[in-house]
Design a protein around this motif. Structure first.
Motif, PDB file in Angstrom:
ATOM      1  N   VAL A  48       0.831  -1.197   0.000  1.00 20.49           N
ATOM      2  CA  VAL A  48       0.000   0.000   0.000  1.00 20.49           C
ATOM      3  C   VAL A  48       0.867   1.249   0.000  1.00 20.49           C
ATOM      4  CG1 VAL A  48      -1.722   1.303   1.304  1.00 20.49           C
ATOM      5  CG2 VAL A  48      -1.862  -1.199   1.201  1.00 20.49           C
ATOM      6  N   TYR A  61       3.303   5.284  -2.766  1.00 22.97           N
ATOM      7  CA  TYR A  61       1.904   4.870  -2.620  1.00 22.97           C
ATOM      8  C   TYR A  61       1.480   4.082  -3.845  1.00 22.97           C
ATOM      9  CZ  TYR A  61       1.732   8.323   1.122  1.00 22.97           C
ATOM     10  OH  TYR A  61       1.978   9.030   2.277  1.00 22.97           O
ATOM     11  N   VAL A  65      -4.286   3.819  -4.079  1.00 22.85           N
ATOM     12  CA  VAL A  65      -4.538   4.594  -2.865  1.00 22.85           C
ATOM     13  C   VAL A  65      -3.967   6.008  -2.931  1.00 22.85           C
ATOM     14  CG1 VAL A  65      -4.507   2.455  -1.535  1.00 22.85           C
ATOM     15  CG2 VAL A  65      -2.464   3.908  -1.579  1.00 22.85           C
ATOM     16  N   ARG A  68      -5.340   9.389  -1.463  1.00 23.23           N
ATOM     17  CA  ARG A  68      -6.342   9.092  -0.422  1.00 23.23           C
ATOM     18  C   ARG A  68      -5.699   8.635   0.886  1.00 23.23           C
ATOM     19  NH1 ARG A  68      -9.671   4.893  -1.113  1.00 23.23           N
ATOM     20  NH2 ARG A  68      -8.227   3.716  -2.441  1.00 23.23           N
ATOM     21  N   PHE A  69      -4.568   7.950   0.798  1.00 20.81           N
ATOM     22  CA  PHE A  69      -3.901   7.416   1.985  1.00 20.81           C
ATOM     23  C   PHE A  69      -2.616   8.212   2.236  1.00 20.81           C
ATOM     24  CE2 PHE A  69      -5.505   2.715   1.863  1.00 20.81           C
ATOM     25  CZ  PHE A  69      -6.798   3.165   1.746  1.00 20.81           C
ATOM     26  N   MET A  84      -6.348   6.906   6.178  1.00 21.12           N
ATOM     27  CA  MET A  84      -7.073   6.448   5.000  1.00 21.12           C
ATOM     28  C   MET A  84      -8.352   7.267   4.854  1.00 21.12           C
ATOM     29  SD  MET A  84      -6.564   2.322   5.464  1.00 21.12           S
ATOM     30  CE  MET A  84      -7.544   2.262   6.947  1.00 21.12           C
ATOM     31  N   ASP A  91     -11.109  -1.250  -0.774  1.00 18.69           N
ATOM     32  CA  ASP A  91     -10.051  -1.119   0.233  1.00 18.69           C
ATOM     33  C   ASP A  91     -10.207  -2.142   1.351  1.00 18.69           C
ATOM     34  OD1 ASP A  91     -10.355   2.438  -0.147  1.00 18.69           O
ATOM     35  OD2 ASP A  91      -8.786   1.144  -0.979  1.00 18.69           O
TER      36      ASP A  91
END
Length: 131
Positions: A48, A61, A65, A68-69, A84, A91
């Motif tokens: 991730v 990343y 993701v 967003r993360f 997150m 997810d």
């Protein structure tokens, strides 16, 4: 024995947010090389995010993701986080933190998912996102 202890996770509706924490006991993330992986049912482990204090640049990343993360560490470098946001049903997975630590007198733990880059792993935490 050094351990990575995870907390956070749980169930949330799509669009919601969760934060995962991973605290190292008895050691620190100095000269850190850390990562978050996830494993969905019936699927292989997926990287991730990862971050290493080796001058290689900002955190990595996965495309799925990105934006967003966010992976971060506290100032003491004993806890790492995965924030997150805008969560999606895809997810949903068990999330694992991982670290490459050079602990005197310890070889580390058995590799997870056939990944040998990291020698310490958290216990895993379930994240479930409903639509």
């Amino acid at each position: 024995e050094v351990q990575l202890v995870q907390s956070g996770g749980g169930s949330v509706q799509a669009g919601g947010s969760l934060r995962l924490s991973c605290t190292v006991s008895g050691f620190g993330f100095d000269d850190f090389d850390v990562a978050w992986y996830r494993q969905a049912p019936g699927k292989e482990c997926e990287l991730v995010s990862s971050f290493a204090d080796d001058g290689s640049g900002p955190p990595f990343y996965a495309d799925s993701v990105k934006g967003r993360f966010t992976l971060s560490l506290d100032n003491a470098k004993t806890t790492m986080y995965l924030q997150m946001n805008s969560l999606r049903p895809e997810d949903t997975a068990v999330y694992y933190c991982a670290a490459d630590l050079s602990v005197p007198g310890e070889a580390g733990q058995q590799p997870r998912c056939g990944i040998y880059e990291y020698n310490y792993w958290g216990q895993g935490t379930q994240v479930t996102v409903s639509s």
